[in-house]
Design a protein around this motif. Structure first.
Motif, PDB file in Angstrom:
ATOM      1  N   ILE A  26      14.021 104.031   5.525  1.00  0.00           N
ATOM      2  CA  ILE A  26      12.709 104.398   6.069  1.00  0.00           C
ATOM      3  C   ILE A  26      12.495 105.898   5.965  1.00  0.00           C
ATOM      4  CG2 ILE A  26      11.343 104.493   8.182  1.00  0.00           C
ATOM      5  CD1 ILE A  26      12.749 101.977   9.095  1.00  0.00           C
ATOM      6  N   THR A  27      13.508 106.671   6.410  1.00  0.00           N
ATOM      7  CA  THR A  27      13.368 108.126   6.423  1.00  0.00           C
ATOM      8  C   THR A  27      13.221 108.671   5.015  1.00  0.00           C
ATOM      9  OG1 THR A  27      14.945 107.992   8.230  1.00  0.00           O
ATOM     10  CG2 THR A  27      14.299 110.180   7.511  1.00  0.00           C
ATOM     11  N   ALA A  28      13.992 108.119   4.070  1.00  0.00           N
ATOM     12  CA  ALA A  28      13.937 108.626   2.707  1.00  0.00           C
ATOM     13  C   ALA A  28      12.545 108.431   2.111  1.00  0.00           C
ATOM     14  CB  ALA A  28      14.986 107.925   1.841  1.00  0.00           C
ATOM     15  N   ILE A  29      11.971 107.222   2.272  1.00  0.00           N
ATOM     16  CA  ILE A  29      10.667 106.949   1.666  1.00  0.00           C
ATOM     17  C   ILE A  29       9.583 107.781   2.356  1.00  0.00           C
ATOM     18  CG2 ILE A  29       8.938 105.184   1.204  1.00  0.00           C
ATOM     19  CD1 ILE A  29      11.166 103.130   1.193  1.00  0.00           C
ATOM     20  N   SER A  30       9.532 107.707   3.708  1.00  0.00           N
ATOM     21  CA  SER A  30       8.473 108.428   4.420  1.00  0.00           C
ATOM     22  C   SER A  30       8.605 109.928   4.199  1.00  0.00           C
ATOM     23  CB  SER A  30       8.539 108.157   5.921  1.00  0.00           C
ATOM     24  OG  SER A  30       8.483 106.807   6.171  1.00  0.00           O
ATOM     25  N   GLY A  31       9.832 110.441   4.332  1.00  0.00           N
ATOM     26  CA  GLY A  31      10.029 111.882   4.218  1.00  0.00           C
ATOM     27  C   GLY A  31       9.524 112.412   2.894  1.00  0.00           C
ATOM     28  N   PHE A  32       9.796 111.685   1.817  1.00  0.00           N
ATOM     29  CA  PHE A  32       9.378 112.165   0.498  1.00  0.00           C
ATOM     30  C   PHE A  32       7.862 112.056   0.331  1.00  0.00           C
ATOM     31  CE2 PHE A  32       8.805 111.504  -4.127  1.00  0.00           C
ATOM     32  CZ  PHE A  32       9.185 112.774  -4.500  1.00  0.00           C
ATOM     33  N   ALA A  33       7.295 110.910   0.757  1.00  0.00           N
ATOM     34  CA  ALA A  33       5.838 110.742   0.606  1.00  0.00           C
ATOM     35  C   ALA A  33       5.097 111.804   1.417  1.00  0.00           C
ATOM     36  CB  ALA A  33       5.430 109.343   1.058  1.00  0.00           C
ATOM     37  N   ILE A  34       5.604 112.106   2.623  1.00  0.00           N
ATOM     38  CA  ILE A  34       4.883 113.025   3.501  1.00  0.00           C
ATOM     39  C   ILE A  34       4.986 114.457   2.992  1.00  0.00           C
ATOM     40  CG2 ILE A  34       4.743 113.918   5.841  1.00  0.00           C
ATOM     41  CD1 ILE A  34       5.792 111.146   6.730  1.00  0.00           C
ATOM     42  N   ILE A  35       6.126 114.827   2.377  1.00  0.00           N
ATOM     43  CA  ILE A  35       6.204 116.214   1.905  1.00  0.00           C
ATOM     44  C   ILE A  35       5.267 116.414   0.715  1.00  0.00           C
ATOM     45  CG2 ILE A  35       8.089 116.193   0.216  1.00  0.00           C
ATOM     46  CD1 ILE A  35       8.605 118.697   2.645  1.00  0.00           C
ATOM     47  N   LEU A  36       5.126 115.403  -0.139  1.00  0.00           N
ATOM     48  CA  LEU A  36       4.160 115.515  -1.240  1.00  0.00           C
ATOM     49  C   LEU A  36       2.763 115.755  -0.691  1.00  0.00           C
ATOM     50  CD1 LEU A  36       4.978 112.736  -3.837  1.00  0.00           C
ATOM     51  CD2 LEU A  36       5.147 115.193  -4.098  1.00  0.00           C
ATOM     52  N   TYR A  37       2.437 114.989   0.359  1.00  0.00           N
ATOM     53  CA  TYR A  37       1.134 115.097   0.995  1.00  0.00           C
ATOM     54  C   TYR A  37       0.966 116.482   1.607  1.00  0.00           C
ATOM     55  CZ  TYR A  37      -2.425 113.803   4.474  1.00  0.00           C
ATOM     56  OH  TYR A  37      -3.533 113.740   5.262  1.00  0.00           O
ATOM     57  N   SER A  38       2.036 116.961   2.302  1.00  0.00           N
ATOM     58  CA  SER A  38       1.944 118.267   2.979  1.00  0.00           C
ATOM     59  C   SER A  38       1.679 119.390   1.991  1.00  0.00           C
ATOM     60  CB  SER A  38       3.252 118.589   3.698  1.00  0.00           C
ATOM     61  OG  SER A  38       3.566 117.614   4.620  1.00  0.00           O
ATOM     62  N   LEU A  39       2.259 119.305   0.794  1.00  0.00           N
ATOM     63  CA  LEU A  39       2.112 120.399  -0.169  1.00  0.00           C
ATOM     64  C   LEU A  39       0.633 120.674  -0.433  1.00  0.00           C
ATOM     65  CD1 LEU A  39       4.970 119.668  -2.701  1.00  0.00           C
ATOM     66  CD2 LEU A  39       4.905 121.356  -0.889  1.00  0.00           C
ATOM     67  N   ALA A  40      -0.191 119.612  -0.411  1.00  0.00           N
ATOM     68  CA  ALA A  40      -1.623 119.823  -0.617  1.00  0.00           C
ATOM     69  C   ALA A  40      -2.358 120.049   0.695  1.00  0.00           C
ATOM     70  CB  ALA A  40      -2.221 118.624  -1.332  1.00  0.00           C
ATOM     71  N   SER A  41      -2.021 119.280   1.730  1.00  0.00           N
ATOM     72  CA  SER A  41      -2.849 119.316   2.937  1.00  0.00           C
ATOM     73  C   SER A  41      -2.671 120.615   3.704  1.00  0.00           C
ATOM     74  CB  SER A  41      -2.521 118.127   3.838  1.00  0.00           C
ATOM     75  OG  SER A  41      -1.247 118.289   4.411  1.00  0.00           O
ATOM     76  N   GLU A  42      -1.504 121.256   3.613  1.00  0.00           N
ATOM     77  CA  GLU A  42      -1.258 122.455   4.420  1.00  0.00           C
ATOM     78  C   GLU A  42      -1.510 123.732   3.641  1.00  0.00           C
ATOM     79  OE1 GLU A  42      -0.547 121.899   7.658  1.00  0.00           O
ATOM     80  OE2 GLU A  42      -0.783 119.823   7.037  1.00  0.00           O
ATOM     81  N   ARG A  43      -1.956 123.608   2.380  1.00  0.00           N
ATOM     82  CA  ARG A  43      -1.981 124.764   1.490  1.00  0.00           C
ATOM     83  C   ARG A  43      -2.765 125.936   2.086  1.00  0.00           C
ATOM     84  NH1 ARG A  43      -4.129 122.767  -3.672  1.00  0.00           N
ATOM     85  NH2 ARG A  43      -2.098 121.851  -4.119  1.00  0.00           N
TER      86      ARG A  43
END
Lengths: 524, 115, 114
Positions: free
Chosen positions: A102-119
């Motif tokens: 669970i952590t591996a899948i969510s952690g990776f998907a969320i960091i991809l998302y963060s790279l754009a959303s927090e820019r």
């Protein structure tokens, strides 16, 4: 193909990589922002890869031990210690492996998302540092075999989460949410520390297997059990200790909220680990089982009914997170309540537990997805207020598709993954107690009703003049959401494969306390 | 198909692929019915207006039913329940802590008595 | 009885701490309660490790007496370090809330509710 060194040391590497990467991130950020994005994305990808390698290895070969500081990684008992495991141990059994996946899948998907959303925000070096520390905390919590080590990782997770909840100060309101979360979780963690002290005073051991092997269930053990259950139930947001959940979930950045869902489930893991591995048959299974069932039912009902009148989309989703946690507590609680009775356990106990555990992984995926879509909408229109939204389906088609997938999954509509786990819970709980199953179904209907409202008010209706210029969310965010959406669909289409390969071993690993003890103490 | 994806739940079973097949069949039937309908309309004439009675079209923002107006009847019917439940969420940190300590104390009593 | 004195102190400190946390409205005083609670737990851990007549586990020139396993001391040290981080974070929250809300009274910190 994979070097043996990595497979052998994967339990240590999966914690060390994010921990070291976290503290290097601020220095990399001084060089350039693009390099930092590459660095944190790469660090998270490596962590996820190592975690998945470890999880696959555990499913293939059984429980993995990693003893820190020993000459051989599997030597839990030093020859001169007199049969006491004195070193810190990571014990990764199939239940831990489920949480790792669970952590591996969510952690990776969320960091991809963060790279754009927090820019566009400032202070990103601390954002990514704390993000990687949260990952460290979650991975450590779910794989450690040492109660004090569990406490340390729990505190790392709480500190990092509190910092991230307050990250967008938002006129002080986000800080208020973080304050409430952190005061409660500090008091809870101190209660857990008292329980750990009790175990140490009584059994001279901090190792979970050793405590489990020596468990007496004396008065002191009962006190320790209650301290741990109450603290961890509070940390996973069970009613009536859920009040911090909507506050913290709604004020944290959306990407962090998705990770907070995983963090709550790490606490849920700790709760199940304590009840099943530390105590198992020595506790009064019917009483404790029913306490967990009651917490679950209260969470389901209060969570969903509080969600319906909410105006803030993330607060609404946070109440649904409380409600869905109730399903997990219900399923596993039913399994616990019949723990002593092998025939009942075979008839429906295992199925209820598998439903509860399957719901954990499903919930992490679809709830993460829903919070990420809420974040994408906020990025484009700048509000979470449902009354001010409308007509976004015209311009944000992909976000709408992902939202629909998440919403149907959470409401338990076939053929999405939420239906598969809820079906398992309904059918097994119905044999145990029909009233509970009926409540669970009514809650599911109310969940659907509530998400129909959200869907209508965000995406339906004519294109509103104030949102005429709104564009689709940026590509990395869609990609992050896409990963979770694909997982939701695949888990829904092929539930049997997931249940047989991930869930059943986890449920059996939880119930079979003897196997856990002998894996660490070597048949003692 | 049967072997790989039928989920057995102890007392029942469920096959998502069969369900998908059913959905596809239903969608095809719906499309067939849809394709029997009128093919088009003339843009710029009265055919494209929303009201056949000729009333003027309201502004876009007024047409959309906002979230606050949904489920009004449900909330009104369950007023008694909500009037008790919602005020419990006071937002006061003391209440949060007291609930937590109270649950701990309650569990302690129940577990110790039953053991 | 005498050896139970530390545990009596732990109970007294815990009661004082919980009363402070629950009864005081000022945020700083609530934090003080949390810090007292931490101290109570630390005292509990360190008392568990006390063995009468035991010596510190330093092998150089050690007299021939029973050595004490230093685990509880290590736990306490870790717990103190975590406590420092906790206090620092809590106090920084108090600073921001004081700046933004103009008050650190808990009755005023209630913008998130229902």
């Amino acid at each position: 193909m994979i070097p043996a060194f990595i497979v052998e040391n994967s339990p240590a590497l999966m914690v060390i990589v994010p921990l070291v990467a976290a503290f290097i991130t601020p220095f990399i950020g001084r060089i350039s922002h693009a390099l930092r994005s590459l660095w944190v994305g790469g660090a998270m990808a490596v962590t996820s890869a190592i975690t998945l390698i470890l999880a696959l290895d555990v499913y293939a070969t059984g429980t993995r031990l990693y003893v820190f500081g020993a000459s051989a990684a599997s030597m839990a008992l030093p020859p001169d210690s007199g049969g006491i495991p004195i070193r810190i141990i990571f014990a990764v059994d199939p239940m831990s492996a489920l949480m790792l996946v669970i952590t591996a899948i969510s952690g990776f998907a969320i960091i991809l998302y963060s790279l754009a959303s927090e820019r566009s925000y400032s202070g990103l070096e601390s954002y990514y540092t704390l993000y990687l520390l949260m990952i460290t905390g979650i991975l450590g919590m779910v794989s450690t075999g040492d109660v004090f080590n569990f406490f340390v990782f729990l505190e790392i997770l709480s500190l990092a989460s509190a910092g991230l909840i307050a990250y967008r100060i938002d006129g002080g309101v986000a800080v208020e949410a973080a304050l409430k979360y952190f005061v409660l979780s500090t008091i809870g963690a101190l209660a857990i520390l008292v329980a750990i002290g009790i175990y140490y005073g009584e059994y001279n051991a901090l190792n979970m297997a050793m405590i489990a092997a020596r468990m007496q269930f004396s008065l002191l053990d009962q006190v320790a059990l209650v301290l741990i259950i109450a603290a961890l139930a509070m940390k996973c947001g069970a009613v009536p200790m859920h009040f911090w959940t909507p506050d913290a979930y709604s004020m944290a950045p959306s990407s962090i909220t998705a990770l907070l869902v995983v963090a709550s489930q790490a606490s849920l893991y700790g709760l199940f680990r304590t009840v099943f591995t530390l105590y198992n048959l020595s506790l009064n299974a019917v009483t404790v089982g029913w306490l967990i069932i009651i917490l679950g039912v209260l969470s389901m009902v209060v969570g969903v009914t509080m969600a319906i009148p909410q105006k803030n989309v993330k607060r609404l989703m946070a109440y649904h997170a409380v409600s869905q946690t109730g399903y997990m507590l219900l399923g596993v609680g039913v399994g616990l309540a019949v723990l002593g009775n092998q025939s009942l356990l075979d008839a429906f106990g295992y199925m209820a537990m598998e439903g509860g555990l399957f719901h954990i992984i499903n919930h992490a995926m679809y709830k993460g997805l829903l919070f990420l879509t809420a974040g994408a909408i906020f990025l484009r229109i700048g509000t979470y207020n449902l009354n001010r939204m409308g007509g976004l389906g015209h311009s944000m088609k992909w976000t709408m598709v992902f939202f629909v997938i998440g919403a149907l999954a959470i409401a338990g509509i076939p053929p999405f993954n939420g239906f598969a786990s809820k079906l398992m819970i309904y059918e097994s709980v119905f044999i145990f107690n029909p009233v509970l199953a009926v409540i669970a179904m009514v809650v599911s209907i109310l969940t659907l009703a509530s998400f129909v409202k959200v869907f209508h008010s965000i995406f339906m209706g004519p294109r509103l003049p104030e949102y005429a210029e709104v564009k689709e969310a940026p590509l990395p965010m869609l990609f992050g959401m896409g990963i979770l959406a694909v997982v939701v669909i695949l888990f829904g289409l092929f539930p049997t494969i997931v249940v047989e390969s991930l869930i059943t071993p986890a449920a059996h690993a939880l119930v079979n306390q003897g196997a856990y003890i002998s894996a660490i103490l070597g048949g003692a | 198909m049967e072997l790989t994806s039928t989920l057995l739940t102890g007392t029942g079973s469920w096959n998502p692929l069969a369900w998908i097949l059913g959905l596809v069949v239903a969608a095809v039937i719906a499309w067939l019915i849809y394709s029997l309908g009128e093919k088009g309309y003339k843009a710029g004439t009265a055919q494209a207006e929303p009201f056949i009675s000729g009333n003027p079209e309201p502004e876009k923002g007024l047409v959309h039913v906002r979230a606050g107006n949904l489920y009004w009847g449900y909330l009104e019917a369950l007023k008694g329940y909500y009037n008790r439940l919602v005020p419990l969420h006071t937002g006061d940190l003391h209440d949060y802590i007291l609930w937590y300590l109270g649950v701990t104390a309650l569990f302690l009593v129940l577990v110790v008595i039953s053991a | 009885m005498f050896w139970n004195l530390p545990y009596v102190a732990v109970v007294v400190l815990t009661i004082i701490a919980l009363a402070t946390i629950v009864l005081k409205k000022n945020l700083i005083k609530v934090f003080l309660g949390i810090i007292i609670l931490e101290s109570a737990v630390n005292l509990f851990l360190i008392s568990l490790g006390y063995r009468e007549g035991g010596i510190a586990p330093i092998y150089t020139n050690a007299p021939a007496a029973a050595m004490v396993l230093p685990t509880p001391q290590a736990l306490t040290l870790t717990s103190i370090v975590i406590g420092v981080a906790t206090s620092a974070l809590l106090l920084s929250f108090a600073i921001i809330i004081w700046k933004k809300y103009g008050s650190i009274n808990l009755d005023r910190i209630r913008r998130l509710k229902e």
